[in-house]
Design a protein around this motif. Structure first.
Motif, short mmCIF file in Angstrom:
data_model
loop_
_atom_site.label_atom_id
_atom_site.label_comp_id
_atom_site.label_asym_id
_atom_site.label_seq_id
_atom_site.Cartn_x
_atom_site.Cartn_y
_atom_site.Cartn_z
N VAL A 129 0.59 -1.30 -0.07
CA VAL A 129 0.09 -0.46 0.31
C VAL A 129 0.69 1.37 -0.03
O VAL A 129 0.44 1.60 -0.95
CB VAL A 129 -0.72 -0.39 1.26
CG1 VAL A 129 -1.90 1.49 1.47
CG2 VAL A 129 -1.77 -1.28 0.93
N ARG A 130 2.02 1.32 0.90
CA ARG A 130 2.88 2.77 0.66
C ARG A 130 3.92 2.41 -0.29
O ARG A 130 3.81 3.58 -0.32
CB ARG A 130 3.59 2.48 1.89
CG ARG A 130 2.62 2.19 3.03
CD ARG A 130 3.65 2.42 4.81
NE ARG A 130 4.43 3.11 4.20
CZ ARG A 130 4.48 4.95 5.21
NH1 ARG A 130 3.45 4.88 5.57
NH2 ARG A 130 5.89 5.56 5.46
N ALA A 131 3.54 2.06 -1.22
CA ALA A 131 4.19 1.91 -2.48
C ALA A 131 3.77 1.86 -3.47
O ALA A 131 4.33 2.42 -4.29
CB ALA A 131 5.06 0.34 -2.67
N ILE A 132 2.36 2.55 -3.08
CA ILE A 132 1.38 2.59 -4.92
C ILE A 132 2.32 4.39 -4.94
O ILE A 132 2.32 5.00 -3.50
CB ILE A 132 -0.02 2.69 -3.55
CG1 ILE A 132 -0.32 1.63 -4.06
CG2 ILE A 132 -0.15 3.81 -5.57
CD1 ILE A 132 -2.01 1.58 -3.77
N ASN A 133 2.27 4.43 -6.20
CA ASN A 133 2.96 6.36 -6.52
C ASN A 133 1.95 6.64 -5.58
O ASN A 133 0.65 6.65 -6.69
CB ASN A 133 3.24 6.18 -8.27
CG ASN A 133 3.33 7.12 -9.06
OD1 ASN A 133 3.73 8.24 -8.17
ND2 ASN A 133 4.11 6.78 -10.16
N PRO A 157 -4.91 -2.92 -6.99
CA PRO A 157 -4.17 -3.30 -7.92
C PRO A 157 -2.64 -3.01 -6.94
O PRO A 157 -1.88 -4.26 -7.63
CB PRO A 157 -4.62 -2.31 -8.83
CG PRO A 157 -6.40 -2.03 -8.66
CD PRO A 157 -6.10 -2.06 -7.33
N GLY A 158 -2.46 -1.91 -6.11
CA GLY A 158 -1.32 -1.62 -6.40
C GLY A 158 -0.63 -2.38 -5.57
O GLY A 158 0.45 -2.88 -5.59
N ALA A 159 -1.43 -3.08 -4.41
CA ALA A 159 -0.67 -3.52 -3.34
C ALA A 159 -0.77 -5.10 -3.49
O ALA A 159 -0.25 -6.45 -2.83
CB ALA A 159 -1.71 -3.82 -2.39
N THR A 160 -1.81 -6.15 -4.49
CA THR A 160 -2.31 -7.14 -5.33
C THR A 160 -0.73 -7.64 -5.43
O THR A 160 -0.67 -8.69 -5.22
CB THR A 160 -3.18 -7.24 -6.09
OG1 THR A 160 -4.15 -6.91 -5.43
CG2 THR A 160 -3.02 -9.10 -6.47
N PRO A 161 0.48 -7.30 -6.09
CA PRO A 161 1.23 -8.23 -6.25
C PRO A 161 2.47 -8.07 -4.60
O PRO A 161 3.26 -9.10 -4.54
CB PRO A 161 2.24 -7.07 -6.91
CG PRO A 161 1.65 -6.24 -7.73
CD PRO A 161 0.56 -6.32 -6.68
N TYR A 162 1.96 -7.68 -3.75
CA TYR A 162 3.17 -7.93 -2.62
C TYR A 162 2.57 -8.57 -1.70
O TYR A 162 2.65 -9.12 -1.46
CB TYR A 162 2.80 -6.73 -1.75
CG TYR A 162 3.67 -5.13 -2.27
CD1 TYR A 162 5.28 -5.56 -1.56
CD2 TYR A 162 3.55 -4.36 -3.50
CE1 TYR A 162 5.71 -4.29 -2.49
CE2 TYR A 162 4.29 -3.63 -3.69
CZ TYR A 162 6.22 -3.70 -3.79
OH TYR A 162 6.80 -2.66 -3.73
N LEU A 163 0.82 -9.08 -2.37
CA LEU A 163 -0.27 -9.28 -1.63
C LEU A 163 0.01 -10.93 -1.62
O LEU A 163 0.03 -12.04 -0.74
CB LEU A 163 -1.75 -9.13 -1.74
CG LEU A 163 -2.26 -9.85 -0.86
CD1 LEU A 163 -2.71 -10.12 0.35
CD2 LEU A 163 -3.72 -9.71 -2.01
N SER A 164 -0.08 -10.85 -2.92
CA SER A 164 0.23 -12.82 -3.06
C SER A 164 1.57 -12.45 -3.49
O SER A 164 1.45 -13.95 -2.59
CB SER A 164 0.23 -12.75 -5.05
OG SER A 164 1.23 -11.55 -5.46
#
Length: 243
Positions: A129-133, A157-164
């Motif tokens: 979440v914190r890495a979202i532009n 969508p921005g956090a989903t790669p980190y979540l997976s």
């Protein structure tokens, strides 16, 4: 090649076969074991504890990670607590588990798995979440997109790669703690069967169960990786891996 070398050194007693049987003996015992119901019951109990532990970790870590990632105040207020609890080895909680749960209970191993699996997933979601532009968030505000739609179209969508990635890591951690808890606490599953084989001096059987645990971890990781590739086919990292 490694298996052939192990076969040779154990057959020649360079390594004592009493403690490290030849791979051919272990593999033969493994195939025999897979025809016995007790092996599949142990696998089923291990998978059940793994699933429950990972599910509890996801229910706790994902909403909490989204909250801490979107709120700077909440993140700063809870960061010391997270950094204090995250390095605590879950195995160190086994005495506490013995006090709270019945010896050999499923609940004890689930608790250990859930505790251990929560932290990698929580940290990944927070970082995601914190890495979202910030430009994306500013664009959503400039188009007067509501909070719910911003969450669905930008944050999630921005956090989903980190979540997976967090789920894949937590899956392995949960399996490790389930098997460890079963060995130490005597809960039904692969770990308990490993301990029984050790106590009965059936070394080939012990290694056969160890192989089952390793293959199970490999299969679970492969499943999560395949789901990740399919769900994130739009993400740059997956496009690069496909090329």
């Amino acid at each position: 090649m490694i298996i052939l070398v192990l076969e040779l050194v154990t057959r020649l007693e360079i390594l004592p076969s009493r403690y490290l049987p030849p791979p051919s003996v272990v593999i033969g015992r493994l195939f025999e074991l897979l025809t016995e119901p007790v092996a599949w019951q142990a696998i089923g109990m291990t998978l059940l504890a793994w699933f429950l532990g990972l599910l509890i970790a996801a229910v706790v870590a994902v909403p909490l990670g989204l909250l801490l990632g979107t709120s700077e105040l909440a993140y700063r207020a809870t960061r010391p607590i997270v950094e204090f609890l995250r390095p605590v080895p879950s195995v160190a909680l086994i005495p506490v588990v013995f006090l709270i749960f019945k010896p050999g209970s499923l609940e004890g191993t689930v608790f250990l798995a859930a505790f251990a699996a929560t932290w990698p997933l929580l940290v990944q979601v927070i970082y995601g979440v914190r890495a979202i532009n910030p430009v994306q968030m500013a664009t959503a505000r400039s188009f007067q997109i509501g909070g719910a739609q911003t969450f669905l179209r930008v944050v999630l969508p921005g956090a989903t790669p980190y979540l997976s990635t967090g789920l894949r890591i937590s899956s392995s951690v949960a399996l490790i703690l389930v098997v460890t808890g079963q060995i130490i606490m005597g809960a039904p599953g692969i770990g308990m069967e490993i301990n029984r084989a050790r106590e009965g001096a059936d070394v080939p059987l012990m290694y056969a169960y160890v192989i089952i645990a390793g293959v199970l971890g490999l299969l679970l990781n492969s499943v999560f990786a395949a789901i990740e590739r399919r769900a994130l086919h739009w993400h740059a990292s997956q496009r690069v891996s496909v090329r």
